[in-house]
Design a protein around this motif. Structure first.
Motif, short mmCIF file in Angstrom:
data_model
loop_
_atom_site.label_atom_id
_atom_site.label_comp_id
_atom_site.label_asym_id
_atom_site.label_seq_id
_atom_site.Cartn_x
_atom_site.Cartn_y
_atom_site.Cartn_z
N SER A 99 37.88 -2.09 57.92
CA SER A 99 37.64 -3.31 58.71
C SER A 99 36.32 -3.24 59.64
N SER A 100 35.81 -2.16 59.90
CA SER A 100 34.66 -1.80 60.82
C SER A 100 33.52 -1.93 60.01
N LEU A 101 33.57 -1.55 58.57
CA LEU A 101 32.68 -1.72 57.70
C LEU A 101 32.27 -3.38 57.36
N LYS A 102 33.33 -3.90 57.27
CA LYS A 102 33.30 -5.55 56.97
C LYS A 102 32.71 -6.13 58.09
N TRP A 103 33.17 -5.77 59.38
CA TRP A 103 32.35 -6.22 60.55
C TRP A 103 30.89 -5.96 60.82
N ALA A 104 30.40 -4.92 60.29
CA ALA A 104 29.19 -4.30 60.33
C ALA A 104 28.46 -5.32 59.46
N ILE A 105 28.99 -5.45 58.40
CA ILE A 105 28.06 -6.08 57.34
C ILE A 105 27.93 -7.54 57.66
N LEU A 106 29.07 -8.24 58.10
CA LEU A 106 28.92 -9.74 58.70
C LEU A 106 28.05 -9.65 59.65
N ILE A 107 28.03 -8.86 60.79
CA ILE A 107 27.27 -8.90 61.81
C ILE A 107 25.81 -8.98 61.40
N ASN A 108 25.62 -7.80 60.71
CA ASN A 108 24.13 -7.67 60.27
C ASN A 108 23.51 -8.60 59.58
N TYR A 109 24.43 -9.57 58.67
CA TYR A 109 23.71 -10.67 57.97
C TYR A 109 23.75 -11.66 58.83
N GLY A 110 24.68 -11.91 59.75
CA GLY A 110 24.63 -13.04 60.89
C GLY A 110 23.20 -12.83 61.79
N ILE A 111 22.99 -11.63 62.13
CA ILE A 111 21.71 -11.44 62.79
C ILE A 111 20.45 -11.70 61.84
N LEU A 112 20.40 -11.37 60.56
CA LEU A 112 19.41 -11.58 59.69
C LEU A 112 19.26 -13.00 59.30
N LEU A 113 20.41 -13.73 59.14
CA LEU A 113 20.28 -15.29 59.14
C LEU A 113 19.43 -15.83 60.36
N PHE A 114 19.94 -15.44 61.51
CA PHE A 114 19.51 -15.90 62.80
C PHE A 114 17.98 -15.79 63.01
N ALA A 115 17.56 -14.38 62.67
CA ALA A 115 16.08 -14.13 62.67
C ALA A 115 15.33 -14.93 61.76
N THR A 116 15.85 -15.19 60.45
CA THR A 116 15.31 -15.87 59.19
C THR A 116 14.74 -17.10 59.88
N LEU A 117 15.80 -17.70 60.53
CA LEU A 117 15.57 -19.12 61.14
C LEU A 117 14.57 -19.31 62.25
N PHE A 118 14.72 -18.44 63.18
CA PHE A 118 13.80 -18.25 64.44
C PHE A 118 13.00 -17.32 64.81
N PHE A 119 12.50 -16.51 63.81
CA PHE A 119 11.52 -15.53 64.33
C PHE A 119 10.64 -15.48 63.11
N TYR A 120 9.32 -15.25 63.21
CA TYR A 120 8.32 -15.34 62.41
C TYR A 120 7.06 -14.34 62.41
N HIS A 121 6.49 -14.09 61.55
CA HIS A 121 5.36 -13.01 61.26
C HIS A 121 5.79 -11.73 61.86
N THR A 122 5.08 -11.13 62.92
CA THR A 122 5.24 -10.09 63.39
C THR A 122 6.60 -9.74 64.08
N ASN A 123 7.07 -10.80 64.70
CA ASN A 123 8.53 -10.62 65.48
C ASN A 123 9.55 -10.54 64.09
N PHE A 124 9.54 -11.27 63.01
CA PHE A 124 10.25 -11.26 61.96
C PHE A 124 10.24 -9.73 61.36
N MET A 125 9.26 -9.17 61.19
CA MET A 125 9.09 -7.82 60.55
C MET A 125 9.69 -6.72 61.85
N SER A 126 9.51 -6.86 62.87
CA SER A 126 10.17 -6.02 63.87
C SER A 126 11.63 -5.91 63.67
N ILE A 127 12.17 -7.26 63.60
CA ILE A 127 13.67 -7.74 63.30
C ILE A 127 14.00 -6.67 62.17
N MET A 128 13.31 -6.81 61.13
CA MET A 128 13.69 -6.37 59.88
C MET A 128 13.96 -4.83 59.90
#
Length: 155
Positions: A99-128
């Motif tokens: 269950s924890s592994l599933k949560w971690a993957i879902l939250i991780n990709y949620g963060i990644l989707l959010f970052a893809t939409l709202f962060f650009y250039h160097t800020n996006f690379m920092s998020i990555m």
């Protein structure tokens, strides 16, 4: 459960993880600048553009290896903590682990989707960069919180 490490790896994992995260935060607050531990290292595709004509496959460069050491400490420590058996490893613990592994993957990709939409250039690379660690960290935090809460340690 047959893919889990022995419980004896958990303590060294915690040491590596906590020390790596602590010094990683300090290193990040200093803008990743450090002349500490500058050595010659082998670099693959050293040019900024991997597929440029002037780029050699292998180069030897001088670089501070502090960030690489901290990254190895966080990842190794996280893997040791996250994938070592508990003292009592039963079906309940296995269910929490999954269950924890599933949560971690879902939250991780949620963060990644959010970052893809709202962060650009160097800020996006920092998020990555930080996104490398979030699945392990979220998994470890959630797993240990649920185990602590469900095993009678709640007040």
């Amino acid at each position: 459960m047959k893919y889990l490490l022995s419980n004896k790896f958990k303590k060294p994992g915690w040491v590596l993880l906590v020390v790596g995260i602590t010094f990683g935060i300090i290193h990040a607050l200093n803008d990743f600048e450090s002349d500490l531990l500058t050595v010659k290292v082998i670099s693959l595709f050293h040019n900024d553009i991997i597929f440029s004509k002037n780029n050699g496959l292998v180069s030897i460069i001088e670089d501070s290896i502090v960030d690489e050491i901290l990254t190895l400490m966080i990842i190794t420590g996280g893997l040791l903590v996250g994938f070592s058996k508990e003292k009592i490893e039963d079906e309940f613990i296995s269910k929490i682990r999954l269950s924890s592994l599933k949560w971690a993957i879902l939250i991780n990709y949620g963060i990644l989707l959010f970052a893809t939409l709202f962060f650009y250039h160097t800020n996006f690379m920092s998020i990555m960069i930080y996104n490398m660690f979030t699945p392990l960290i979220i998994f470890i935090v959630r797993f240990n919180y649920i185990v602590y809460k469900k095993t009678g340690h709640e007040e």
